[in-house]
Design an enzyme around this catalytic site. Structure first.
Site, PDB file in Angstrom:
ATOM      1  CB  SER A 115     -68.940  35.938  13.370  1.00 34.34           C
ATOM      2  OG  SER A 115     -67.836  36.409  13.101  1.00 34.34           O
ATOM      3  CG  ASP A 254     -66.530  40.395  13.390  1.00 35.71           C
ATOM      4  OD1 ASP A 254     -66.045  40.824  14.225  1.00 35.71           O
ATOM      5  OD2 ASP A 254     -66.501  39.157  13.039  1.00 35.71           O
ATOM      6  CG  ASP A 256     -67.299  37.499  16.932  1.00 31.66           C
ATOM      7  OD1 ASP A 256     -67.069  38.117  15.865  1.00 31.66           O
ATOM      8  OD2 ASP A 256     -66.870  36.349  17.150  1.00 31.66           O
ATOM      9  CG  ASP A 258     -63.711  37.081  15.399  1.00 37.01           C
ATOM     10  OD1 ASP A 258     -64.474  37.697  14.732  1.00 37.01           O
ATOM     11  OD2 ASP A 258     -63.691  35.811  15.572  1.00 37.01           O
TER      12      ASP A 258
END
Length: 465
Positions: A115, A254, A256, A258
């Site tokens: 993340s 960020d 990833d 999400d």
């Protein structure tokens, strides 16, 4: 029976535990190929018990970190050793894996990512067949297998690894298709900070398809630079680019993708609390927000809470972590929830945070309002001064048992007594990093500054030493 002997994952290590966002740590130290292989095998064995159709595929995606290929391949080896067909889609956002597991009849999915963490870290998030993160009971069962250090049994019904990068485009289409004919972002100049990570895979394409003029920062996959001085945890490059380009708004993702944070045309931050407020207003006006209730977290700003209550709304606070937000949403029948950090969940769209979907929804909401994002921000709420500091505490047991530290508890009580209902204190152990997080919120900046520094010194003296 022949057995394939595997080194115990506990050798020289603390027991393996799922945190608030999967298993996360330094790649090559906590997260080794041996651990990923064992994890893949035992995830497969545990998931096999949950279905009457064990031949369903398992889907793996990853971010751009240098260690992601290694961990994805090792995880896939464990799953194929357990007899599963594995579809590896390659670079993609985490919500892509959640979407694909829920729409392709997969038995489960995994995302290799840490993340917002630095490039040297990595993590493995596991999803169930409905696209939500694996339930705690199944996590504990997997932990027990990992920490027992068992040998991995030899099977004759191996699975196979299939490279399926084209599946990422199914996710992209699902985000853009409902809006593409309307072209809601036509004429909108927007800056996207892709953080050298997963957002690179689809985000600029979607914004272009919806009519936006896109200026992209950090716009290729780079495992050495993912999240470094960029993205949702470092907004300065985005703020500067938005002002220089005279853009209407900007979005920072960020690693990833999400979660997402926004900035307005003046470079001011529009965080998850603001996004929840705008989205909540919209749903409220459409009579689509049951009980006018939003689920936020303990980190959400008091200014947001009081402004939402002034609109007749209710705000329920969950623990930090989108799975806890999701659980509270289910408990209260809520349609909307999220975190100040930019994880936004709307049950119209699925069960997890999705940075791309949130950014598209916010940009469309702004365009449809006839106002600018800056004007909407001005009309929303005034945040209380809020300070968040991280204190590194290497000793895991001290982090997890920080509430037993009496000097710290006395200082927290003193701070809360001093501020009364004009402020609040939150101290917690991070579920993703070796830190204790100290947050203080107060009506006046000097009071927030004072109690933050006092509490940070107390944590440093009694836990970090």
């Amino acid at each position: 029976m022949l057995v394939w002997r595997e080194e115990s994952t506990m050798t020289g290590q603390q027991p393996i535990r799922f945190g608030t966002d999967g298993i996360r740590g330094r790649a090559g130290e906590l997260l080794t190929p041996n651990l990923a292989l064992s994890l893949g095998y035992w995830v497969g064995e545990v998931l096999r018990q949950t279905t009457d159709a064990p031949q369903r595929p398992f889907i793996i995606g990853q971010d751009s970190r240098n260690s992601s290929d290694m961990l994805a391949t090792a995880l896939a080896a464990g799953l194929t050793a357990a007899g599963f067909e594995v579809w590896h889609v390659g670079l993609c956002p985490t919500p892509c894996i959640a979407y694909l597991t829920a729409t392709t009849e997969a038995i489960g999915g995994a995302m290799i990512s840490a993340s917002h963490n630095p490039p040297a870290d990595n993590g493995i998030k596991i999803f169930g067949s409905d696209g939500s993160k694996l339930c705690p009971d199944l996590q504990k069962e997997i932990e027990a297998h990992l920490n027992a250090g068992r040998s991995l049994p030899y099977r004759e019904d191996w699975g196979h690894l299939h490279h399926r990068p084209e599946l990422v485009q199914r996710y992209r289409h699902a985000v853009q298709a409902p809006l593409q004919d309307r072209q809601p972002l036509r004429g909108l100049r927007v800056v996207l900070d892709l953080a050298w990570g997963s957002a690179v895979a689809v985000t600029p394409t979607v914004f272009h398809a919806l009519g936006a003029e896109v200026i992209a920062l950090h716009d290729r996959a780079d495992g050495n630079r993912i999240n470094v001085n960029c993205g949702s945890t470092y907004l300065e490059p985005l703020q500067q680019a938005v002002r220089e380009a005279r853009a209407a708004m900007g979005f920072a993702f960020d690693g990833d993708a999400d979660r997402v944070l926004a900035v307005d045309s003046q470079g001011r931050v529009v965080d998850g609390d603001h996004i929840l407020y705008f989205w909540g207003q919209q749903l409220q006006s459409q009579a689509q927000l049951p009980k006018d209730l939003i689920v936020a977290t303990v980190m959400s700003n008091l200014g947001f809470e009081r402004a939402w209550q002034a609109r007749g709304g209710q705000l329920v606070r969950a623990a930090v972590g989108d799975q806890y937000v999701h659980a509270e949403m289910l408990r209260h029948g809520a349609m909307l929830g999220g975190e100040q950090s930019g994880h936004i969940l709307c049950r119209h769209y699925g069960v997890g945070g999705d940075g791309l979907l949130t950014a598209v929804h916010l940009a469309t909401l702004v365009q449809d309002s006839g106002l600018s994002l800056a004007q909407l921000r001005d009309q929303s709420f005034t945040p209380y001064p809020q300070i968040l500091r991280n204190v590194r505490v290497e000793d895991r047991q001290r982090r997890l048992r920080w509430q037993e530290c009496e000097p710290l508890q006395r200082m927290i009580a003193k701070a809360q007594l001093d501020m009364g209902d004009r402020g609040r204190v939150l101290v917690r152990a991070s579920g993703t990093e070796p830190v204790i997080r100290v947050m203080v919120e107060a009506e006046q900046q000097n009071i927030a500054d004072y109690w933050t520094e006092t509490l940070v010194q107390t944590v440093s003296a009694h836990l970090a030493a």
